[in-house]
Design an enzyme around this catalytic site. Structure first.
Site, PDB file in Angstrom:
ATOM      1  CB  SER A  81      -0.965   0.014   1.187  1.00  0.00           C
ATOM      2  OG  SER A  81      -2.030  -0.885   0.947  1.00  0.00           O
ATOM      3  CG  MET A  82       4.407   2.340   1.952  1.00  0.00           C
ATOM      4  SD  MET A  82       5.942   1.842   2.777  1.00  0.00           S
ATOM      5  CE  MET A  82       7.198   2.705   1.877  1.00  0.00           C
TER       6      MET A  82
END
Length: 396
Positions: A81-82
């Site tokens: 999710s970065m």
């Protein structure tokens, strides 16, 4: 229409290594060693910059435990999710060019994406709703195992679904919205939808748009959606006792309302759709280049006022899953109240993390940016390790 090069705004920052030892280096080392000694993580790279100088960089533990391979200086990790912050900056760059507006209905770009509320009504979902996670969407792993996303076969973007992006979003649009857009915050597949909007607005694939607007201008060569077969990546591990388990393909880990289903081989699959929410890989140093550019006002990528909007709370008093004291900007979590959050960071700090075991934060007040990539999910993302690092980076 010719795309305006993002780098036309300003030259990206150049990171140099500090000549003096950082005062918090020993405390950061201790956090890393404790997590390794307790067998909570397998390997990690942690890098920190203060006022544009790299003050700390450590490779610790094993990139591949079974092969006995130590973490290398240029180790590539799965970012999960970065990825979201990078994709949101890609959308913001298109906004700087006048190609997208925050208030655009998603149907302007994706006519087929028309999810409805439980009462059958069809609300307007805007690009702003996508970027702030207020669209009424969610993730499959956050609902019960018999929930609508599971019943419809919606992919969270981490598994080897074999779907195209459009096929997955059509399934997503068939599920009822959790709430009227703008009324609540719910972490979700919204950035995958944003990725499809970017493709339409830019007239190219999401990987091409991200490369042209963000990663190439900032010199982030390692950060991409897929790598050629044979590229060496950190082996992924999942939380288990007495030590993390090496991920199989697929690998299921209980989390949220049901389970996260990982497919580590997805990083090598050029046919997998680009998941704007979770799909990228990269090195810690390259990700530091990205967040430092944003801390410096978007140099090389965005106009300063656009970067400022990204990292300012955009959801008022809505509550987010990060806990008390946090709000949400246009792609990242924003710290509104350090006391409520129990953290030593300055107000206005921004951060996020990824379920393969990655996390970062930026504290503009302290001039501090930190990236911590581990190969152990989810402890490296949201366990005691992440909070201990945040505490260790500041004087007692």
């Amino acid at each position: 229409m010719t795309m305006l090069p993002a780098a036309a705004f300003a030259a990206p920052p150049v990171l140099t290594a500090s000549a003096t030892r950082w005062s918090q280096a020993d405390a950061m080392d201790a956090v890393l060693q404790d997590a390794l000694a307790e067998r909570r993580i397998v390997g990690a790279t942690v890098i920190a910059a203060k006022n544009g100088e790299i003050v700390y960089e450590r490779m610790a533990g094993l990139a591949d435990r079974e092969a006995g391979r130590a973490v290398a200086p240029d180790e590539i990790f799965r970012l999960a999710s970065m990825t979201k912050a990078i994709v949101c900056v890609t959308a913001l760059s298109l906004m700087d060019q006048g190609k997208i507006s925050l208030d655009d209905p998603v149907t302007r770009w994706l006519p087929y994406f028309r999810p409805k509320l439980a009462d059958g009504s069809e609300p307007v979902i805007t690009v702003r709703h996508l970027m702030t996670h207020t669209a009424g969407l969610t993730y499959g792993f956050l609902e019960a195992a018999d929930g609508p996303y599971h019943q419809l076969g919606v992919s969270d973007g981490l598994d080897a679904s074999g779907l195209t992006l459009e096929e997955n979003l059509k399934r997503l649009a068939s599920a009822p919205l959790l709430f009227a857009p703008g009324t609540r915050w719910q972490y979700s597949l919204a950035i995958d939808v944003l990725g499809a909007v970017i493709e339409q607005a830019a007239g190219m694939t999401l990987p091409e748009a991200v490369k042209g607007l963000v990663t190439d201008p900032l010199g982030m060569a390692s950060v991409r959606f897929t790598v050629p077969e044979g590229t060496v990546l950190a082996a992924p591990y999942g939380d288990a006792s007495p030590e993390p388990a090496r991920m199989t393909d697929p690998f299921s880990l209980n989390f949220g309302g049901s389970a996260i289903v990982y497919s580590p081989s997805r990083a090598f699959d050029a046919t997998a759709y680009p998941a704007g929410g979770v799909g990228m890989v990269g090195t810690a140093r390259d990700y530091l280049r990205f967040i430092e550019a944003m801390r410096a006002g978007g140099v090389g990528v965005l106009k300063p006022e656009t970067a400022g909007a990204m990292t300012a709370n955009a959801i008022g008093d809505l509550q987010i899953s990060a806990g008390p004291g946090f709000g949400w900007g246009l792609g990242v979590s924003v710290l509104k109240d350090p006391v409520a959050a129990g953290l030593p960071l300055g107000a206005g700090s921004w951060n996020w993390a990824g379920v393969y075991g990655a996390n970062f934060w930026v504290d503009p007040e302290a001039g501090l940016s930190v990236v911590a990539l581990t190969n152990t999910g989810v402890y490296g993302m949201s366990g005691g390790f992440a909070k201990a690092l945040r505490i260790a980076a500041y004087p007692a």
